[in-house]
Design an enzyme around this catalytic site. Structure first.
Site, PDB file in Angstrom:
ATOM      1  N   ASP A 198     -59.653  68.538 -18.022  1.00 21.65           N
ATOM      2  CA  ASP A 198     -59.589  69.347 -18.416  1.00 21.65           C
ATOM      3  C   ASP A 198     -61.040  70.445 -18.323  1.00 21.65           C
ATOM      4  O   ASP A 198     -61.753  70.053 -17.609  1.00 21.65           O
ATOM      5  CB  ASP A 198     -59.851  69.088 -20.088  1.00 21.65           C
ATOM      6  CG  ASP A 198     -59.567  71.178 -20.942  1.00 21.65           C
ATOM      7  OD1 ASP A 198     -58.985  71.728 -20.716  1.00 21.65           O
ATOM      8  OD2 ASP A 198     -60.714  71.214 -21.747  1.00 21.65           O
ATOM      9  N   ASP A 200     -62.093  74.340 -19.879  1.00 22.45           N
ATOM     10  CA  ASP A 200     -62.357  74.912 -21.016  1.00 22.45           C
ATOM     11  C   ASP A 200     -63.017  73.813 -21.731  1.00 22.45           C
ATOM     12  O   ASP A 200     -62.727  73.054 -22.172  1.00 22.45           O
ATOM     13  CB  ASP A 200     -61.307  76.061 -21.331  1.00 22.45           C
ATOM     14  CG  ASP A 200     -60.853  76.921 -20.892  1.00 22.45           C
ATOM     15  OD1 ASP A 200     -61.072  76.695 -19.455  1.00 22.45           O
ATOM     16  OD2 ASP A 200     -60.465  77.601 -21.142  1.00 22.45           O
ATOM     17  N   SER A 286     -55.120  72.499 -17.192  1.00 26.20           N
ATOM     18  CA  SER A 286     -56.043  72.921 -17.908  1.00 26.20           C
ATOM     19  C   SER A 286     -55.198  74.017 -19.141  1.00 26.20           C
ATOM     20  O   SER A 286     -53.806  74.321 -18.346  1.00 26.20           O
ATOM     21  CB  SER A 286     -56.613  74.366 -16.689  1.00 26.20           C
ATOM     22  OG  SER A 286     -57.686  75.541 -18.762  1.00 26.20           O
ATOM     23  N   LYS A 331     -49.527  69.110 -20.207  1.00 24.88           N
ATOM     24  CA  LYS A 331     -50.786  67.871 -20.405  1.00 24.88           C
ATOM     25  C   LYS A 331     -50.533  66.900 -19.210  1.00 24.88           C
ATOM     26  O   LYS A 331     -50.667  66.391 -18.436  1.00 24.88           O
ATOM     27  CB  LYS A 331     -51.666  68.498 -20.701  1.00 24.88           C
ATOM     28  CG  LYS A 331     -52.483  70.132 -20.707  1.00 24.88           C
ATOM     29  CD  LYS A 331     -53.709  69.566 -21.130  1.00 24.88           C
ATOM     30  CE  LYS A 331     -54.821  71.421 -21.372  1.00 24.88           C
ATOM     31  NZ  LYS A 331     -56.022  70.879 -21.550  1.00 24.88           N
ATOM     32  N   ASN A 357     -54.840  70.081 -27.760  1.00 31.28           N
ATOM     33  CA  ASN A 357     -54.286  69.977 -26.975  1.00 31.28           C
ATOM     34  C   ASN A 357     -53.938  68.646 -25.467  1.00 31.28           C
ATOM     35  O   ASN A 357     -53.252  68.614 -24.847  1.00 31.28           O
ATOM     36  CB  ASN A 357     -53.653  71.607 -26.423  1.00 31.28           C
ATOM     37  CG  ASN A 357     -55.259  72.355 -25.510  1.00 31.28           C
ATOM     38  OD1 ASN A 357     -56.391  71.188 -25.225  1.00 31.28           O
ATOM     39  ND2 ASN A 357     -55.047  72.917 -24.431  1.00 31.28           N
TER      40      ASN A 357
END
Length: 409
Positions: A198, A200, A286, A331, A357
């Site tokens: 990921d 962020d 992302s 994802k 997520n």
């Protein structure tokens, strides 16, 4: 004259402790100051005495040697006397015991990694107790790092893996100041080939949407939508599209200012560089934006980058997105697609993320790591790291800080 270290001899004869009429199996222990040539000299004595090596392990701590060998030796005292003389001459302690000649059974093992800014005896005691309560036995302990955090790897044999895992998770929950992770030891653990990260709050410290909202002077509205999504009042896609709509009119210069504010997570550069040196395929997936993720991929020579696409027209953001949304299911789907394209099984995938997520992606990977994650993520992912250094993930892969530094990374 230099002082001589004490040399002891333990010799026990027991029924069933020999391999034949002319030989016996002994456990030889050598300890004392380490120096070049010491092991070579010992092997010379063993070769002269016609000994056969069945097993050997050695560790050196602060220049002090502890060496253990299982040997099949001819009956009689000459070789044993020669070993004692070797110890006296080299100023090391030598002792031995006759042991069962039957090799230890090959039983299931787990690697337990303990990490923390400080690892006190009480923290390690809680870990060891959890392992013992699951009937596991700690066979070997190796220090992986002293900075930026302390970490140790414990090789645990036997016991009930599920019980040990449950006990360790309880320890980690009760002691938030350190982390404990457990993995099955074996080829699968050492065969990881793909890392999916990921971005962020994982690879970087920031949330890109917040940096852009600051440029658009809509931080409060953006945060309100984020809070609604976290509470489940609106879904991720709706929240994302509404937040992006607030960015309408941002220019290239605005996007550059946001990029200049991006802060890498401490240890990110070391982590990515080491993974590439190890031959990993590295991907970032992302819920942010390609404008930023593609630049990170170029900066670190990453192999794959997937994110949402901000639509631009006449040099300004339109407030819309192009193409499919990278959300929680997407994802995990991307992780599987990348694995297939690289010829890597899911068991060989490491995934790292922090948010809800990321859950599907983390659970799809052979090793899913919740990095400084929200509580509901830690609840469903078995391995968590709660220290602020991304390169700490390397320790879960069995890579030591010393190895990283030796490569000049």
């Amino acid at each position: 004259m230099a002082s001589r270290l004490p040399v002891t001899r333990s010799f026990v004869t027991e029924a069933g402790s020999v391999t034949g009429a002319d030989s016996q199996v002994i456990l030889l222990r050598v300890s004392g100051p380490d120096r070049p040539g010491l092991f070579a000299g010992l092997l010379g004595v063993l070769a002269t005495g016609n000994a056969r090596i069945q097993d050997v392990e050695q560790v050196v701590i602060r220049h002090q040697l502890t060496l253990c060998l299982v040997l099949e030796v001819p009956r009689g005292q000459d070789l044993l006397k020669d070993l004692l003389l070797f110890g006296w001459e080299q100023e090391v302690s030598v002792d031995f015991d006759v042991v069962d000649p039957t090799p230890s059974a090959n039983i299931g093992a787990h690697a337990v990694t303990v990490l923390g800014n400080e690892l006190t005896p009480s923290m390690l005691a809680a870990t060891a107790t959890a392992i013992a309560s699951g009937e596991g036995n700690i066979r070997r302990i190796v220090r992986l790092s002293r900075h930026p955090i302390y970490s140790y790897e414990l090789l645990v044999e036997g016991g009930n893996g599920n019980a040990i895992r449950k006990n360790l998770l309880e320890v980690a929950g009760a002691h938030p100041e350190f982390d404990v992770a457990i993995q099955r030891e074996g080829l699968a653990r050492r065969a990881k080939r793909l890392a999916v990260l990921d971005v962020d709050s994982t690879l970087i410290q920031d949330e890109i949407i917040d940096l852009l909202a600051a440029e658009a002077n809509c931080s409060e509205q953006c945060q309100a939508l984020t809070s609604q999504a976290v509470r489940g009042e609106i879904d991720f896609e709706t929240a994302l599209r509404e937040r992006v709509s607030l960015l309408e009119g941002l220019t290239e210069a605005d996007l550059e200012r946001a990029w200049d504010k991006v802060r890498l997570t401490p240890g990110a550069r070391t982590f990515l560089t080491t993974l590439k040196r190890l031959g990993f395929v590295v991907a970032i997936v992302s819920g942010g934006f390609t404008r930023f993720c593609n630049r990170l991929a170029t900066q670190f020579d990453l192999d794959h980058a997937h994110a949402n696409v901000l639509e631009m027209a006449h040099g300004k953001l339109t407030g819309n997105l192009e193409g499919p949304i990278v959300d929680r299911p997407r994802k995990a789907e991307l992780l599987r697609q990348i694995a297939v394209s690289e010829g890597v099984s899911l068991e060989q995938v490491v995934a790292v993320g922090d948010g809800a997520n990321d859950i599907d992606m983390l659970t799809a990977a052979g090793l899913g790591i919740a990095f400084n994650a929200k509580p509901k993520v830690r609840e469903v992912v078995e391995t968590s790291v709660n220290v602020p250094h991304l390169d700490a993930v390397l320790f879960l892969l069995g890579v030591s800080r010393q190895e990283v530094e030796a490569e000049g990374i």
